[in-house]
Design a protein around this motif. Sequence first.
Motif, PDB file in Angstrom:
ATOM      1  N   GLU A 190      34.679  29.929  47.503  1.00  0.00           N
ATOM      2  CA  GLU A 190      35.414  29.386  46.359  1.00  0.00           C
ATOM      3  C   GLU A 190      34.480  29.149  45.176  1.00  0.00           C
ATOM      4  OE1 GLU A 190      38.844  26.849  48.792  1.00  0.00           O
ATOM      5  OE2 GLU A 190      37.081  25.832  47.983  1.00  0.00           O
ATOM      6  N   THR A 191      33.333  28.580  45.471  1.00  0.00           N
ATOM      7  CA  THR A 191      32.382  28.248  44.410  1.00  0.00           C
ATOM      8  C   THR A 191      31.861  29.504  43.728  1.00  0.00           C
ATOM      9  OG1 THR A 191      31.737  26.231  45.575  1.00  0.00           O
ATOM     10  CG2 THR A 191      30.219  27.054  43.909  1.00  0.00           C
ATOM     11  N   LYS A 192      31.472  30.495  44.532  1.00  0.00           N
ATOM     12  CA  LYS A 192      30.959  31.736  43.940  1.00  0.00           C
ATOM     13  C   LYS A 192      32.012  32.389  43.068  1.00  0.00           C
ATOM     14  CE  LYS A 192      29.519  36.213  43.812  1.00  0.00           C
ATOM     15  NZ  LYS A 192      30.245  37.434  43.450  1.00  0.00           N
ATOM     16  N   LYS A 193      33.249  32.454  43.546  1.00  0.00           N
ATOM     17  CA  LYS A 193      34.330  33.102  42.785  1.00  0.00           C
ATOM     18  C   LYS A 193      34.682  32.314  41.524  1.00  0.00           C
ATOM     19  CE  LYS A 193      38.929  35.169  43.458  1.00  0.00           C
ATOM     20  NZ  LYS A 193      39.511  34.757  42.174  1.00  0.00           N
ATOM     21  N   PHE A 194      34.910  31.016  41.691  1.00  0.00           N
ATOM     22  CA  PHE A 194      35.317  30.198  40.548  1.00  0.00           C
ATOM     23  C   PHE A 194      34.233  30.144  39.476  1.00  0.00           C
ATOM     24  CE2 PHE A 194      35.460  26.195  38.224  1.00  0.00           C
ATOM     25  CZ  PHE A 194      36.775  26.194  37.756  1.00  0.00           C
ATOM     26  N   VAL A 195      33.003  29.895  39.895  1.00  0.00           N
ATOM     27  CA  VAL A 195      31.916  29.709  38.932  1.00  0.00           C
ATOM     28  C   VAL A 195      31.628  31.005  38.181  1.00  0.00           C
ATOM     29  CG1 VAL A 195      29.462  29.192  38.677  1.00  0.00           C
ATOM     30  CG2 VAL A 195      30.893  27.773  40.148  1.00  0.00           C
ATOM     31  N   THR A 196      31.534  32.119  38.891  1.00  0.00           N
ATOM     32  CA  THR A 196      31.194  33.365  38.195  1.00  0.00           C
ATOM     33  C   THR A 196      32.285  33.767  37.214  1.00  0.00           C
ATOM     34  OG1 THR A 196      32.045  34.669  40.068  1.00  0.00           O
ATOM     35  CG2 THR A 196      29.688  34.217  40.026  1.00  0.00           C
ATOM     36  N   GLU A 197      33.544  33.606  37.607  1.00  0.00           N
ATOM     37  CA  GLU A 197      34.636  33.958  36.695  1.00  0.00           C
ATOM     38  C   GLU A 197      34.732  32.969  35.531  1.00  0.00           C
ATOM     39  OE1 GLU A 197      38.081  34.316  39.197  1.00  0.00           O
ATOM     40  OE2 GLU A 197      37.317  36.140  40.176  1.00  0.00           O
ATOM     41  N   SER A 198      34.501  31.697  35.809  1.00  0.00           N
ATOM     42  CA  SER A 198      34.553  30.686  34.744  1.00  0.00           C
ATOM     43  C   SER A 198      33.433  30.898  33.737  1.00  0.00           C
ATOM     44  CB  SER A 198      34.457  29.280  35.342  1.00  0.00           C
ATOM     45  OG  SER A 198      35.577  29.004  36.141  1.00  0.00           O
ATOM     46  N   CYS A 199      32.237  31.215  34.229  1.00  0.00           N
ATOM     47  CA  CYS A 199      31.104  31.401  33.313  1.00  0.00           C
ATOM     48  C   CYS A 199      31.248  32.659  32.477  1.00  0.00           C
ATOM     49  CB  CYS A 199      29.796  31.406  34.104  1.00  0.00           C
ATOM     50  SG  CYS A 199      29.339  29.760  34.702  1.00  0.00           S
ATOM     51  N   GLN A 200      31.888  33.674  33.020  1.00  0.00           N
ATOM     52  CA  GLN A 200      32.184  34.852  32.204  1.00  0.00           C
ATOM     53  C   GLN A 200      33.146  34.485  31.074  1.00  0.00           C
ATOM     54  OE1 GLN A 200      33.402  37.497  35.350  1.00  0.00           O
ATOM     55  NE2 GLN A 200      31.358  38.349  35.604  1.00  0.00           N
ATOM     56  N   LYS A 201      34.081  33.578  31.363  1.00  0.00           N
ATOM     57  CA  LYS A 201      34.985  33.089  30.312  1.00  0.00           C
ATOM     58  C   LYS A 201      34.214  32.271  29.271  1.00  0.00           C
ATOM     59  CE  LYS A 201      39.075  32.834  33.284  1.00  0.00           C
ATOM     60  NZ  LYS A 201      40.017  31.910  33.978  1.00  0.00           N
ATOM     61  N   VAL A 202      33.254  31.492  29.733  1.00  0.00           N
ATOM     62  CA  VAL A 202      32.432  30.688  28.821  1.00  0.00           C
ATOM     63  C   VAL A 202      31.751  31.590  27.795  1.00  0.00           C
ATOM     64  CG1 VAL A 202      30.323  29.298  28.661  1.00  0.00           C
ATOM     65  CG2 VAL A 202      32.044  28.761  30.401  1.00  0.00           C
ATOM     66  N   VAL A 203      31.151  32.678  28.275  1.00  0.00           N
ATOM     67  CA  VAL A 203      30.436  33.585  27.370  1.00  0.00           C
ATOM     68  C   VAL A 203      31.419  34.322  26.467  1.00  0.00           C
ATOM     69  CG1 VAL A 203      28.760  35.449  27.219  1.00  0.00           C
ATOM     70  CG2 VAL A 203      28.600  33.800  29.072  1.00  0.00           C
TER      71      VAL A 203
END
Length: 414
Positions: A323-336
């Motif tokens: 969950e963490t790997k999926k949520f964080v990587t997708e969220s950080c791509q949104k951040v950028v």
Amino acid sequence: MFEWLMDDRTRQWRDEVRDFVKSVPRQMILDMDADRIRFPKEFLQEAGRRNLLGCRYPKQWGGRDMDWVSTCVAMEEVGTLGYIFACTFGVGAELVCDAIVLHGTDAQKERYVVPLLKGEIFAAECLTEPRGGSDFFGTTTTAVDKGDHFLLNGQKRFIVGGEGADYFLVYARTDPKAKPHEGITCFIVDRGPGVETAYHYGLMGCRGGGTSRLVFKDVKVPKENVLGRIHGGFEVFKTMMIPERLGTAAMTIGAARPALEIATGYSTRRKAFGKPIQEFQGVSFQVAEAAMLLDASRAMVHATAQAVDRKAPAATVRRMISETKKFVTESCQKVVHHAMQVMGGIGYTTIFPVERIYRDLRLASIWTGTNEIMATIIAHEWYKEYWAMKEARLTRDVEQDAAGADDVEEKVYE
């Protein structure tokens, strides 16, 4: 990581890592992105000299006897230099060392972990093959038992550190007749005769990490370089998923953080229609969402790190890490994405590093297990957890809390 969640030791550790990050020359970052530096040996050597590699391992082998929370703090800070810096920082000191510390002999730890954590030698993990990455059990690399050694043949690709590493963690099939997960062995393979760096990849981002295809041709691997037990590669692989995926999540936060910081500063100085663009909701709301996503990502990383440190049940850890790997990587791509949108056209140029960060972070949801694989694991573990909870009657049966709950003829499932 949140300041108020750190104890004094972790805070001091964070500050040490920050001092190191501030010391890295700007030119090194530019040369890495331009592939003028093919593998950052000087960066890793300096990290080793400062005793920043592998902080959670025992002091006996060069670590600091710290924990996963401290590791995630370090990975986030190193990630601010650029995603590939955290990749190379983590692959040897967090992935390969983790496998050897958990599964290796004292002789293997002395020979391979101690000098690596000092920054004297470098390591890489060889998992993905040309025929596929997610299908780990379909490996076609073979190792044939020749008595006092194994004869290794095969290829691995997309190997960070394929150029530059002195030794490799290699999974190979040792029993072709066994079930896929029972016939694989993990080996420590020194760079030497038969080990060839056959191809250096041109990458969209994350350049400078020596990402290559490796070919193994009749490589003699001594029996003492078997990691764990023969045919026990799956046991090593299972434990490796923690540093691979939790480490990835933590460093992705660090890599995305500068994009938000740059966009925030830009929005306070850039003016349109006579006022700073931060005063427009179309801008400030994107900054707000990016900040929220970073905080949510840190919260997930911290909670998951605590779960690992406190030895939560293995199934729970698998779900939380996925969950963490999926949520964080997708969220950080949104951040950028939000950061570049705030900056407009100038964000798409090399005047600011946001375009590099954007390119680099596209890797995050692909490597160390695609996010589709993460979703598969999450669903599998959640359904198991759901049925275990129902059978144990641990919680209220909320399905009955509806006015029509007794109208069983309306509950049609087939």
